[in-house]
Design a protein around this motif. Structure first.
Motif, mmCIF file in Angstrom:
data_model
loop_
_atom_site.group_PDB
_atom_site.id
_atom_site.type_symbol
_atom_site.label_atom_id
_atom_site.label_comp_id
_atom_site.label_asym_id
_atom_site.label_seq_id
_atom_site.Cartn_x
_atom_site.Cartn_y
_atom_site.Cartn_z
ATOM 1 N N VAL A 621 0.837 -1.202 0.000
ATOM 2 C CA VAL A 621 0.000 0.000 0.000
ATOM 3 C C VAL A 621 0.870 1.249 0.000
ATOM 4 N N VAL A 622 2.002 1.205 0.725
ATOM 5 C CA VAL A 622 2.865 2.380 0.779
ATOM 6 C C VAL A 622 3.393 2.753 -0.604
ATOM 7 N N ASP A 623 3.575 1.752 -1.485
ATOM 8 C CA ASP A 623 4.012 2.054 -2.851
ATOM 9 C C ASP A 623 2.961 2.875 -3.587
ATOM 10 N N LEU A 624 1.693 2.524 -3.383
ATOM 11 C CA LEU A 624 0.615 3.265 -4.033
ATOM 12 C C LEU A 624 0.511 4.677 -3.481
ATOM 13 N N VAL A 625 0.779 4.830 -2.177
ATOM 14 C CA VAL A 625 0.760 6.162 -1.577
ATOM 15 C C VAL A 625 1.861 7.016 -2.174
ATOM 16 N N ARG A 626 3.070 6.426 -2.286
ATOM 17 C CA ARG A 626 4.193 7.182 -2.850
ATOM 18 C C ARG A 626 3.954 7.533 -4.309
ATOM 19 N N ALA A 627 3.265 6.648 -5.030
ATOM 20 C CA ALA A 627 3.000 6.892 -6.444
ATOM 21 C C ALA A 627 1.850 7.861 -6.656
ATOM 22 N N GLY A 628 1.138 8.221 -5.588
ATOM 23 C CA GLY A 628 0.016 9.141 -5.717
ATOM 24 C C GLY A 628 -1.272 8.477 -6.128
ATOM 25 N N ALA A 629 -1.287 7.137 -6.214
ATOM 26 C CA ALA A 629 -2.503 6.434 -6.613
ATOM 27 C C ALA A 629 -3.507 6.368 -5.471
ATOM 28 N N VAL A 630 -3.012 6.387 -4.263
ATOM 29 C CA VAL A 630 -3.868 6.420 -3.072
ATOM 30 C C VAL A 630 -3.329 7.532 -2.181
ATOM 31 N N THR A 631 -4.197 8.372 -1.673
ATOM 32 C CA THR A 631 -3.782 9.504 -0.866
ATOM 33 C C THR A 631 -3.806 9.158 0.612
ATOM 34 N N ALA A 632 -2.739 9.559 1.320
ATOM 35 C CA ALA A 632 -2.734 9.378 2.769
ATOM 36 C C ALA A 632 -3.928 10.120 3.366
ATOM 37 N N GLY A 633 -4.668 9.441 4.227
ATOM 38 C CA GLY A 633 -5.856 10.028 4.817
ATOM 39 C C GLY A 633 -7.149 9.645 4.128
ATOM 40 N N SER A 634 -7.036 8.963 2.974
ATOM 41 C CA SER A 634 -8.238 8.567 2.250
ATOM 42 C C SER A 634 -8.903 7.370 2.936
ATOM 43 N N THR A 635 -10.169 7.164 2.603
ATOM 44 C CA THR A 635 -10.976 6.125 3.248
ATOM 45 C C THR A 635 -11.098 4.905 2.354
ATOM 46 N N LEU A 636 -10.970 3.719 2.953
ATOM 47 C CA LEU A 636 -11.234 2.461 2.268
ATOM 48 C C LEU A 636 -12.524 1.866 2.824
ATOM 49 N N TYR A 637 -13.253 1.152 1.956
ATOM 50 C CA TYR A 637 -14.561 0.626 2.327
ATOM 51 C C TYR A 637 -14.563 -0.898 2.201
ATOM 52 N N ALA A 638 -15.014 -1.575 3.249
ATOM 53 C CA ALA A 638 -15.087 -3.041 3.228
ATOM 54 C C ALA A 638 -16.144 -3.475 2.223
#
Length: 711
Positions: A621-638
């Motif tokens: 997941v940290v790779d996606l955060v660094r790549a900008g694909a997922v933003t730190a602080g964003s919400t994930l839904y089950a």
């Protein structure tokens, strides 16, 4: 040592100077992490007192002060050993409170606060004696400006800095709270002032000048914003500096202050962990000096041991450290330039950066030390070429990198202990060539060919390192490998994008579709090295999935717009078609080029084990955060119906926060909801509340897109 529970009134009432040493880190507290929580704690405390609990208090933490000798008639002085962030923030808070009280004509209450932020004029020998707290030198200008500003404060005219921002935040917050009910302003102010000055509690630890302040400092530094290794080492070094205040200031400015500039404070990645560059450099420098593998978590403890065992004084140590840091910064910044030729050292640093490798840095630091000054430039160049071949070949065959840190330290030891008649290049070549199969071995030509010939390079190699390999092949064609240059300059570094000559979506309009039996062969050929080239971003978009032939075809566009030698033979020798067999022929040619760019010793076979464990890059997941694909602080839904409504927050380090608990992985958070058992976390969590896009979808899209190049 005197330890007591005090209040801001007791700490600040007497005329005195609480001086933060210049070697401590600057002010780092922020609104989200400290100012806002502090103000919320204060307002809650007021509400508690007003509700009838007249003895309520709130604990702020500890401060450590060490008394200093003072001339007769001078203001008493204390060095702030720990707690400077709290003390400085309290001064800013109290001054903002004083301003708001004055602006409302509440001079009596304002006078109670004024005695806590200013020393009486009769006690001042100089203009700086006005201030009860005197922060570290980087913050003094903005602190003095904010604390001296007339009410109402014109914040746009103050020097920029966190202390000015803090003053504005507290001033605004106090004003809004006081004026919440204009008829009760006086009553609210009369409660707020004693709450802040007498009901906030601080543990004050006062040391005699002869007591060991460093030991106390290390014990307490974990409170508040964590200190980096650089913070701890700076404090440790300057506590031991033998010189007066002027000499200490001069040494700080000359040898240390650069570590507190954006270059050194920037975060860099080593493995999957991010460090302040200064902290990482200090770890690497210590490794180079001690010839030991120094874990990042132990760098401060190891540094203290090194200093204790060293015969050099602190000033000599600072000079050595500064000289190494200057060399480190120089090759780092030069390696980051996009255009023009690089020295062999700078090119090595650039190529290592594309491999996400920091493990060679101690060797580079060691190589620049005065003890290695007798090594001839030609031998240094040969050493770097040998190391680069070892690193790149291992990356291309995807050999495991576990243990590389230890191996490079062993290499350093071997180079240091080599015989007087053994060159550094021969020593390095012999050491690496002798490594056993599996761990630390140097892949030979046969393995290189075996692995790359069928490797779906575009899918299996990170885009940054794949681009570097294509750049190196292009530079070889241009003659830069052996300095018989045929071109004006090397290819620009890190700018071009990777283009499939036969497009990934070949079925759209790429020549005639092959027979059904060969479609699988074509699909598997697309990502081979021989089907890849470099183009500009704008040309990449224009080429897209165009057919090979025709006025608007890919071949014509490459002829018109592309100047790289990588594609010259492709377009000129294949006028009618670009096929799977052409891709494999070109892959073979490119493997020959790679073997030439990064050679091994004559007769070197590498590993005899065809089943060497390969590194399979696992996206986190940290790779996606660094790549900008997922933003730190964003919400994930089950996604599962049984858990609909459950959410998790993505932290900046790739962990998940759910109901106040942090989980290391997607699967870990999912297992908690599921109650145990195996579970596919990437499919469990969605990035949208409509459950249409899973984290697996984001991972797939990111791995195939240009944003992955930054990883």
């Amino acid at each position: 040592m005197l330890t007591q529970v005090t209040s801001p009134q007791q700490v600040f009432f007497n005329p005195q100077r609480l001086i933060v040493p210049l070697f401590q880190r600057p002010y780092v507290w922020s609104k989200e992490q400290q100012w806002e929580p502090l103000w919320n704690d204060i307002t809650r405390l007021v509400e508690t007192i007003e509700a009838g609990d007249g003895q309520a208090t709130h604990f702020l933490g500890a401060v450590v002060l060490q008394g200093q000798p003072t001339a007769l008639g001078g203001l008493p002085q204390y060095t702030v050993i720990d707690g400077q962030q709290r003390l400085t923030t309290l001064q800013i808070l109290l001054d903002a409170l004083h301003g708001q009280l004055e602006s409302r004509g509440l001079s009596g209450l304002a006078g109670q606060v004024e005695t806590l932020v200013e020393n009486p004029e009769a006690f001042r020998l100089g203009p700086d004696d006005r201030f009860k707290v005197w922060p570290t030198n980087r913050d003094r200008e903005v602190f003095a400006a904010a604390m001296s500003a007339s009410t109402p404060v014109g914040y746009t005219t103050l020097p920029p800095g966190r202390l000015a921002e803090a003053h504005e935040y507290f001033s605004t917050s106090i004003a809004e709270w006081l004026d919440e009910n204009p008829e009760d302003t006086l009553t609210r102010a009369a409660t707020l002032v004693p709450t802040i000055t007498t009901r906030l509690q601080i543990v004050s630890i006062q040391l005699l000048a002869t007591e060991d302040a460093q030991e106390i400092f290390e014990t307490l530094n974990a409170r508040g914003t964590p200190l980096t290794a650089a913070d701890l080492i700076k404090n440790f070094v300057f506590q031991r500096f033998e010189g007066d205040e002027v000499e200490t200031e001069r040494a700080y400015q000359k040898y240390w202050s650069d570590f507190e500039t954006p270059f050194w404070e920037a975060e860099v990645t080593a493995g999957r962990i991010r460090y302040a560059r200064s902290a990482l450099f200090l770890t690497q420098w210590l490794t180079a000096r001690t010839l030991r593998d120094v874990p990042a978590r132990e760098v401060f403890a190891q540094f203290k041991r090194y200093v204790a065992a060293s015969e050099n004084d602190v000033l000599t140590l600072l000079k050595e450290l500064r000289a190494a840091a200057d060399r480190y910064r120089l090759f780092t910044e030069r390696a980051a330039t996009r255009d023009g030729s690089l020295s062999r050292l700078d090119l090595f640093v650039y190529r290592m950066s594309t491999l996400d490798s920091e493990v060679a840095k101690p060797l580079l630091i060691w190589l620049g030390e005065p003890e290695q000054a007798n090594i001839e430039p030609e031998e240094q160049t040969r050493l770097l070429a040998i190391l680069e071949s070892w690193f790149v070949r291992r990356a291309l065959v995807r050999a495991q990198s576990k243990g590389n840190n230890r191996l490079l330290v062993d290499l350093l030891v071997a180079l240091t202990k080599r015989g007087v008649d053994v060159s550094i290049g021969d020593a390095a070549e012999g050491f690496l060539a002798a490594q056993a199969s599996g761990t630390g071995y140097w892949p030979g030509d046969a393995e290189l060919r075996r692995e790359i010939m069928e490797l779906k390079a575009y899918k299996r190699l990170r885009k940054g390192r794949l681009r570097m390999v294509l750049e190196a092949i292009e530079d070889r064609y241009r003659g830069f490998q052996d300095e018989r240059t045929f071109s004006v300059s090397p290819v620009p570094r890190g700018i071009c994008t990777i283009e499939h000559i036969m497009p990934q979506e070949w079925r759209a309009n790429w020549n005639a579709s092959p027979e059904q039996a060969n479609e699988e062969d074509r699909d598997s050929s697309i990502h081979l090295l021989g089907n890849l080239t470099l183009v500009t971003q704008s040309l990449n978009a224009r080429l897209s999935n165009a057919a090979w032939v025709g006025d608007n075809g890919k071949r014509a566009a490459l002829i018109r717009h592309d100047t790289l030698l990588l594609t010259r033979d492709v377009v000129h020798e294949h006028p009618y078609a670009w096929t799977e067999s052409d891709i494999r022929d070109r892959t073979d040619d490119m493997i020959e080029a790679i073997a030439s760019i990064w050679p091994v010793p004559d007769g070197h076979r590498g590993s005899s084990d065809a089943a060497v464990e390969r590194a399979q890059y696992r996206t986190e997941v940290v790779d996606l955060v660094r790549a900008g694909a997922v933003t730190a602080g964003s919400t994930l839904y089950a996604k599962p119906a049984a858990h609909r409504g459950k959410t998790a927050i993505v932290n900046s380090d790739g962990t998940l926060l759910m109901d106040g608990v942090t989980y290391a992985t997607l699967s870990g958070a999912a297992r908690f909801l599921q109650g145990g058992g195996a579970i596919a976390g990437w499919q469990f969590w969605c990035v949208d509340p409509h459950y249409t896009r899973t984290m697996a979808d984001v991972r797939s899209a990111t791995a195939a897109g240009p944003s992955w190049d930054s990883l």
